[in-house]
Design an enzyme around this catalytic site. Structure first.
Site, PDB file in Angstrom:
ATOM      1  N   ASP A   1      43.585  43.783  38.065  1.00 56.25           N
ATOM      2  CA  ASP A   1      42.608  43.883  39.137  1.00 56.25           C
ATOM      3  C   ASP A   1      41.303  43.260  38.664  1.00 56.25           C
ATOM      4  OD1 ASP A   1      40.778  44.600  41.070  1.00 56.25           O
ATOM      5  OD2 ASP A   1      41.358  46.703  41.139  1.00 56.25           O
TER       6      ASP A   1
ATOM      7  N   GLY B   1      48.299  30.144  42.844  1.00 51.85           N
ATOM      8  CA  GLY B   1      48.104  29.297  41.685  1.00 51.85           C
ATOM      9  C   GLY B   1      47.661  27.881  41.978  1.00 51.85           C
ATOM     10  N   GLY B   2      47.422  27.540  43.221  1.00 57.24           N
ATOM     11  CA  GLY B   2      47.020  26.180  43.554  1.00 57.24           C
ATOM     12  C   GLY B   2      45.695  25.787  42.921  1.00 57.24           C
TER      13      GLY B   2
ATOM     14  N   CYS C   1      41.770  36.512  41.265  1.00 53.12           N
ATOM     15  CA  CYS C   1      42.522  36.543  42.530  1.00 53.12           C
ATOM     16  C   CYS C   1      43.224  35.207  42.735  1.00 53.12           C
ATOM     17  CB  CYS C   1      41.619  36.864  43.705  1.00 53.12           C
ATOM     18  SG  CYS C   1      40.476  38.240  43.430  1.00 53.12           S
ATOM     19  N   ALA C   2      44.066  34.816  41.770  1.00 57.15           N
ATOM     20  CA  ALA C   2      44.498  33.422  41.631  1.00 57.15           C
ATOM     21  C   ALA C   2      45.746  33.027  42.401  1.00 57.15           C
ATOM     22  CB  ALA C   2      44.724  33.110  40.144  1.00 57.15           C
ATOM     23  N   ALA C   3      46.573  33.965  42.839  1.00 57.07           N
ATOM     24  CA  ALA C   3      47.833  33.594  43.496  1.00 57.07           C
ATOM     25  C   ALA C   3      47.551  32.789  44.770  1.00 57.07           C
ATOM     26  CB  ALA C   3      48.639  34.842  43.818  1.00 57.07           C
TER      27      ALA C   3
ATOM     28  N   CYS D   1      38.221  32.255  52.386  1.00 55.48           N
ATOM     29  CA  CYS D   1      38.753  31.479  53.520  1.00 55.48           C
ATOM     30  C   CYS D   1      38.382  32.207  54.810  1.00 55.48           C
ATOM     31  CB  CYS D   1      40.262  31.270  53.389  1.00 55.48           C
ATOM     32  SG  CYS D   1      41.240  32.771  53.172  1.00 55.48           S
TER      33      CYS D   1
ATOM     34  N   ASP E   1      37.928  33.500  44.269  1.00 57.83           N
ATOM     35  CA  ASP E   1      38.427  33.315  45.631  1.00 57.83           C
ATOM     36  C   ASP E   1      38.744  34.714  46.142  1.00 57.83           C
ATOM     37  OD1 ASP E   1      39.543  32.533  47.981  1.00 57.83           O
ATOM     38  OD2 ASP E   1      41.100  31.279  47.117  1.00 57.83           O
TER      39      ASP E   1
END
Length: 460
Positions: free
Chosen positions: A323, A273-274, A269-271, A399, A346
């Site tokens: 996914d 990319g930070g 779930c990387a977008a 978050c 994340d």
């Protein structure tokens, strides 16, 4: 027309040619109506003409931060709800005008321009109704505000279910969380340790008269938000925008691992990319660490590519549109069917910890969303855990400040996985408040978003 300084408005927007206030108010009301019908704040702002978006977003965000009070005042003025379009314009004016200390314009100016917006748009027939309600509000403001003070939704500007959940989850901190949610979040930067240091970057900012402070290992917090194009070295990947709490992810996952050995790391779930970039920056240019970044949304996946290109790290990461909860569809392609040394998850969540930056979230979410998202988080955790080597680490984060998506989620996972051990972790980080004792004291995350971290290790 008297205007006050509005902190969400970028300097470029303030310097642009004057835009009629009635036009901005009409667009803000349109955006509010879109959000109340279930569309995101991003879509609501995008619906405005490009040159008007900075001002519209600034006003819309203030409306969203004061919407609970505005809706309570509207009920005092008009117990029977008017049509949605009229209600949105009326609540827009009330949200901006009810507190003179925070009003971006003088209240009488806001009232005048709101009526003008009705007359110039499709609400000519309702202009008289709006004028009558708002003139009464100006005459009786103190009494009307006092009459709504006992309403928790008006007091805290959050839905009642959200307030109740925070009281149950954080009985000592719920009020501080709500207060922080209604404040403006600082603009925090992560300095690329391969290209600079926070102290050096702060000097570069000072040279162009941008005030800042250093925090944590790689962080710099700006005194005032800036357009990224104005930040020295941004285009060259010297610095990235990232909240202080999010900057804890890479160190938590990688500290204690031998970064001189070839390591395979999964960023699920990387977008945008930070965290992917931070993992590689933290490991260092000489490290053979390789990252596989997953993102189920193709459009958001493109942002990971952009981030890696800007930071010059594209050769050390593989980006896949997939996914994370369905490893059979991507595991062979990602890692040749080999187990990962470390996994960063994340997970999708309510985003209840970042409502300072996204004030629409509190009005978009429903209480039922929490359980639905917690079920998705559990499914992804269970799907990724078998892909981790014995002795490897998985960092679960959200978050969110809701315990169903944090502590309760991890405790349930530990109960069904005897191989999993919880290592020292921050747990729930309260927005706007430095970490408390027992939550990685002195971690220096500063004025951060709400977040949750749990570091899990897999026994042999």
């Amino acid at each position: 027309m008297t205007r006050k300084i509005f902190p969400d408005t970028a300097p470029a927007a303030q310097a642009a040619a004057p835009i009629p206030l009635w036009q901005q108010l009409a667009l803000v009301a349109q955006g509010l109506q879109m959000i109340l019908s279930g569309q995101s704040g991003t879509a609501a702002v995008a619906a405005a003409p490009a040159r008007l978006r900075p001002g519209v977003q600034a006003l819309l965000f203030q409306v969203l931060r004061q919407l609970g009070r505005a809706q309570a005042l509207r009920k005092q003025l008009a117990p029977k709800a008017p049509p949605a379009k009229v209600d949105a314009l009326l609540c827009t004016a009330l949200a901006l005008a009810w507190d003179t200390a925070q009003a971006p314009y003088e209240p009488f100016t806001l009232v005048n321009q709101t009526v003008e917006a009705a007359k110039r748009g499709s609400l000519q027939r309702q202009a008289g109704f709006l004028n009558a309600c708002l003139r009464r509000f100006l005459r009786e403001r103190d009494a009307l505000v006092a009459a709504t003070d006992g309403d928790p939704v008006a007091r805290w500007n959050h839905p009642q279910w959200w307030i109740d959940r925070l009281k149950a989850d954080h009985p000592q901190d719920w009020q501080r969380i709500l207060q922080a949610n209604n404040a403006h979040a600082p603009m925090s930067l992560r300095v690329n340790r391969q290209k600079s240091t926070p102290a050096q970057y702060q000097q570069a900012l000072t040279a162009i008269h941008i005030d800042s402070r250093v925090f944590g290992a790689d962080g710099v917090e700006l005194a005032q938000p800036q357009a990224v194009q104005a930040l020295p070295g941004f285009a060259e990947g010297v610095v990235s925008v990232q909240d202080g709490a999010a900057q804890l992810a890479a160190p938590l996952l990688l500290q204690g691992l031998d970064l001189h050995q070839p390591l395979q790391v999964l960023d699920a779930c990387a977008a945008p990319g930070g965290k992917t970039a931070h993992l590689l920056e933290f490991a260092g240019a000489a490290s053979p660490l390789q990252v596989t970044a997953l993102e189920v949304d193709a459009e958001r996946s493109a942002r990971i590519h952009d981030t890696l290109q800007r930071t010059g790290l594209q050769d050390h990461a593989k980006v896949l549109v997939a996914d994370a909860g369905q490893p059979a569809q991507w595991w062979q392609q990602a890692n040749g069917g080999q187990l990962f040394d470390a996994i960063l998850l994340d997970a999708p969540c309510t985003a209840s910890g970042i409502v300072r930056r996204h004030p629409d979230v509190r009005w978009l979410r429903r209480d039922s969303d929490v359980a639905q998202l917690a079920a998705i988080q559990a499914q992804i955790l269970d799907a990724l855990w078998p892909l981790l080597k014995a002795g490897g680490r998985l960092l679960y984060c959200t978050c969110s400040v809701f315990k169903a998506e944090g502590d309760a989620q991890v405790q349930a996972f530990l109960a069904r996985n005897s191989q999993a051990q919880l290592l020292a972790s921050p747990g729930h980080l309260i927005p706007g408040i430095p970490a408390q004792a027992g939550q990685l004291p002195d971690n220096g995350a500063g004025d951060h978003d709400g977040f949750f971290y749990a570091l899990l290790q897999k026994h042999a």
